[in-house]
Design an enzyme around this catalytic site. Structure first.
Site, PDB file in Angstrom:
ATOM      1  N   SER A   9      50.589 112.120 -67.301  1.00 55.69           N
ATOM      2  CA  SER A   9      51.813 112.854 -66.998  1.00 55.69           C
ATOM      3  C   SER A   9      51.465 114.077 -66.183  1.00 55.69           C
ATOM      4  CB  SER A   9      52.511 113.283 -68.298  1.00 55.69           C
ATOM      5  OG  SER A   9      53.652 114.073 -68.023  1.00 55.69           O
ATOM      6  N   CYS A  10      52.248 114.333 -65.116  1.00 53.04           N
ATOM      7  CA  CYS A  10      52.069 115.533 -64.297  1.00 53.04           C
ATOM      8  C   CYS A  10      53.400 116.274 -64.218  1.00 53.04           C
ATOM      9  CB  CYS A  10      51.546 115.193 -62.905  1.00 53.04           C
ATOM     10  SG  CYS A  10      52.752 114.392 -61.820  1.00 53.04           S
ATOM     11  N   PRO A  11      53.413 117.529 -63.753  1.00 52.44           N
ATOM     12  CA  PRO A  11      54.652 118.318 -63.765  1.00 52.44           C
ATOM     13  C   PRO A  11      55.815 117.689 -63.030  1.00 52.44           C
ATOM     14  CG  PRO A  11      52.779 119.761 -63.450  1.00 52.44           C
ATOM     15  CD  PRO A  11      52.248 118.358 -63.392  1.00 52.44           C
ATOM     16  N   GLY A  13      55.829 114.448 -61.998  1.00 54.72           N
ATOM     17  CA  GLY A  13      55.952 113.056 -62.424  1.00 54.72           C
ATOM     18  C   GLY A  13      56.123 112.090 -61.272  1.00 54.72           C
ATOM     19  N   THR A  17      50.801 111.417 -61.707  1.00 52.73           N
ATOM     20  CA  THR A  17      50.958 110.591 -62.903  1.00 52.73           C
ATOM     21  C   THR A  17      50.415 109.188 -62.674  1.00 52.73           C
ATOM     22  OG1 THR A  17      52.905 111.826 -63.621  1.00 52.73           O
ATOM     23  CG2 THR A  17      52.649 109.605 -64.506  1.00 52.73           C
TER      24      THR A  17
END
Length: 498
Positions: A9-11, A13, A17
């Site tokens: 998960s990344c900020p 998305g 991700t």
């Protein structure tokens, strides 16, 4: 063979991700292990791990830059790292996870079968394995966590509200003009769209940011204090700066209360639903009203006034800085800091930094795509193929499209893309371009009034792309086995994606 489950998960998305998921899959396969990866992106969770898959897993890997709920993995060895580490060295992350994963427990979890030791999961002690573990440790040590992770969690939840609100405001301006919010346009479609975008979408921006910063720190008990603190930040005029401060105060205060409050066992259920939200809200609310709100509001007003008054050299310097930051780590902490700064200013009706940031974020992959087309003898066959994907990612404002090139040749690629992005950001600010939408790349440019000075904005993007490609030509040397550069006639006949 170990059975591994993972979550990425990344900020935003969008790119990190899925690139992290791919990196983990390749790394696990290279080491002979079985892995299933759940991606928690901007469109929701995909390939969601089932209870059976988790129960059968020997190891859990969390490669995330935002908060991930770990409760369903209770009792399993867990290894946590960043998406960047998984992207750049997925095999090393998997190897390190096998060696270092820490078993977790949950007081309420029912007793289950004994969890196997992580030592039993280690592959044979080869020199290659030791090297992989060392590389993963180095990548993990370089990972920024703590406050940054909490801030990025808040930003990731805030972005959809800003995007929806910004697009609706732009559509309102397109239908009714820039004064569509005035009473003379009441009950028109443009007026209605403005109410939805500005008075609903943008109004929720700061509370959502603050609420999910607090949630990242203190879990669900921190959500109410954080969002209420964000509402107070908006009402006191302290804006996104006040919202960030409120989120951290609410989160850390609630977490401290959770550790410090000791209740009889039959009353412990009151903590998460009554005591923690109440006391956390009381602390952050009083601080926002009596201590923080006024000075932060004055600071934000001064910053807004300075940005709105910038002309020529001041705007040029800010654009250079924001542009270089966007290209420096291509979606990492520095890139996200510049993006968050620009998004936060949208609520204060300062739109120039957002324009500079988006154009500068599009420049690296576009410049690399153009360089692979024009200067083929400086890139491998894989890089030339990756250039096609980089063009699509670039026009979509996904800076991460430059990562494969930077990972292979950082000393030449990173300075080149930073130069191009700095030029784009500076020109965008110098031309007075404004952007009311925080994402979307070239696909939002046709919306009337979404971008001011659209022609010059495109010029800034094209010039930065050319500068990036030119810098790559100068810094990179022809490869011995690479094909010759495309002839001028052939190049001119090929479409350039921009």
């Amino acid at each position: 063979m170990a059975r591994i489950v993972a979550v990425t998960s990344c900020p935003t998305g969008i790119a990190h991700t899925f690139m992290a998921a791919e990196g983990l899959q390749r790394g696990a396969e290279a080491l002979g292990h079985q892995i299933t990866v759940e991606t928690q992106g901007s469109v929701g969770a995909q390939n969601v791990l089932s209870a059976e898959q988790i129960a059968a897993a020997d190891l859990v890997i969390i490669a995330a830059d935002t908060k991930v709920d770990l409760s369903r993995f209770a009792g399993k060895p867990i290894y946590q790292t960043s998406t960047k580490a998984a992207i750049t060295n997925g095999q090393g992350v998997v190897a390190a996870a096998l060696a270092e994963a820490t078993p977790t427990t949950a007081p309420s979890a029912a007793a289950g079968p004994e969890v196997p030791s992580t030592a039993a999961l280690q592959p044979t002690g080869t020199t290659d394995y030791v090297s992989q573990v060392q590389q993963a440790k180095a990548a993990r040590a370089a990972t920024i966590s703590g406050p940054y992770r909490h801030l990025m969690t808040g930003v990731s939840y805030m972005i959809p509200f800003v995007v929806a609100g910004g697009l609706l405001i732009a559509l309102a301006f397109a239908l009714g003009g820039i004064y569509v919010y005035e009473d003379q346009y009441r009950n028109t479609l443009g007026w209605a769209l403005f109410q939805i975008g500005a008075n609903a979408g943008f109004a929720l921006m700061v509370p959502i940011l603050a609420g999910f910063i607090a949630y990242s720190i203190a879990d669900r008990p921190g959500l109410a204090p954080g969002m209420i603190g964000g509402m107070l930040a908006a009402s006191t005029g302290s804006g996104f700066l006040g919202g960030i401060i409120a989120g951290f105060i609410a989160g850390y205060a609630t977490a401290w209360l959770n550790r410090g409050l000791r209740l009889p066992r039959n009353l412990t259920g009151l903590k998460p639903v009554l005591l923690l939200p109440l006391l956390g809200t009381l602390i952050v609310g009083l601080l926002m009203i009596y201590v923080i709100g006024a000075p932060v509001s004055a600071a934000l007003s001064a910053l807004t006034a300075w940005l709105q008054s910038m002309q020529n050299s001041s705007a040029l310097l800010l654009g250079l800085l924001l542009g270089a930051m966007m290209a420096f780590d291509m979606g990492g902490p520095v890139n996200k800091a510049a993006y968050t700064f620009a998004v936060g200013l949208l609520g204060s009706q300062v739109y120039q930094p957002m324009a500079a940031v988006m154009a500068a974020g599009m420049t690296p992959p576009l410049g690399l795509a153009l360089a692979t087309l024009l200067f083929r003898n400086r890139f491998t066959a894989d890089e030339r193929e990756a250039g096609k994907a980089a063009a699509v990612l670039g026009i979509s404002f996904i800076t991460e499209g430059a990562i494969p090139f930077a990972a292979r040749d950082p000393l030449r690629v990173i300075p080149s893309i930073m130069l191009g992005s700095a030029v784009t950001g500076a020109l965008s600010m110098l031309f007075g371009c404004e952007l009311r939408v925080p994402h979307g790349g070239v696909f939002v440019l046709p919306i009337p009034n979404a971008v001011t000075n659209l022609g010059l904005y495109i010029v800034a993007l094209l010039i930065g792309t050319l500068v990036t490609a030119g810098a790559l030509y100068l810094l990179k040397r022809p490869l011995a086995s690479a094909p010759a550069a495309a002839p001028a006639a052939e190049v001119s006949a090929q479409p350039v994606r921009a």
